[in-house]
Design a protein around this motif. Sequence first.
Motif, PDB file in Angstrom:
ATOM      1  N   PRO A  61       0.807  -1.221   0.000  1.00 41.04           N
ATOM      2  CA  PRO A  61       0.000   0.000   0.000  1.00 41.04           C
ATOM      3  C   PRO A  61       0.842   1.274   0.000  1.00 41.04           C
ATOM      4  N   MET A  75      -5.003   6.428   0.669  1.00 45.11           N
ATOM      5  CA  MET A  75      -4.859   5.135   0.003  1.00 45.11           C
ATOM      6  C   MET A  75      -5.740   4.081   0.648  1.00 45.11           C
ATOM      7  N   THR A  76      -5.914   4.127   1.953  1.00 44.99           N
ATOM      8  CA  THR A  76      -6.751   3.140   2.643  1.00 44.99           C
ATOM      9  C   THR A  76      -8.164   3.161   2.085  1.00 44.99           C
ATOM     10  N   LEU A  79      -8.183   1.736  -1.505  1.00 43.85           N
ATOM     11  CA  LEU A  79      -8.067   0.278  -1.498  1.00 43.85           C
ATOM     12  C   LEU A  79      -9.360  -0.388  -1.033  1.00 43.85           C
ATOM     13  N   ARG A  90      -6.089  -8.026  -1.368  1.00 44.83           N
ATOM     14  CA  ARG A  90      -5.056  -7.738  -0.367  1.00 44.83           C
ATOM     15  C   ARG A  90      -4.589  -9.080   0.163  1.00 44.83           C
ATOM     16  N   ILE A 104      -0.760  -5.699  -2.420  1.00 48.47           N
ATOM     17  CA  ILE A 104      -1.959  -5.419  -3.200  1.00 48.47           C
ATOM     18  C   ILE A 104      -1.742  -5.945  -4.614  1.00 48.47           C
TER      19      ILE A 104
END
Length: 161
Positions: A61, A75-76, A79, A90, A104
């Motif tokens: 990530p 980014m969290t 994703l 993941r 990822i």
Amino acid sequence: MSYVTPGSRDRRRLVTDVREALRDLNIQLSLLNRRFGARAELKDVDWNCVDLLNRYGPLTPSALARRAGLHPATMTGVLDRLQRGGWITRERDPDSPDRRAVTIRARKERNAELYQLFSGMNQQMEQICADYTESELELIATFLRRTTEAGDVATRRLEDE
């Protein structure tokens, strides 16, 4: 091929023409990506991340965040959306001493959908490229790579300011 004298009015005009054409290209590609994203149900940033994973992945990530120019907290959310949409997986890294470490991966089976959406542009590019010699295509590819590198340098400078 004709050449113009460095520093000449003709050369300045041609350089301006190149810059204007790149600005037009940027706008048009942004519009295409927005339409593409709407069809694929991906936000621009989500599509960028899927594309990066398809080209350079699998990535952690934090590595993906760096490549995408995103803050790790942002980014969290990206994703999470991509995983819910079935675009990524993941996977825990069994070799990492940090049990939270994940990798990822893009779900390659979804690429057919992406290729279908881009097929019109790909066909147009094939037609355009057919009009150029191999040496001209090499020159164009070199120019585009150098332009990409210049954009990367400019981006990093803005980050540092």
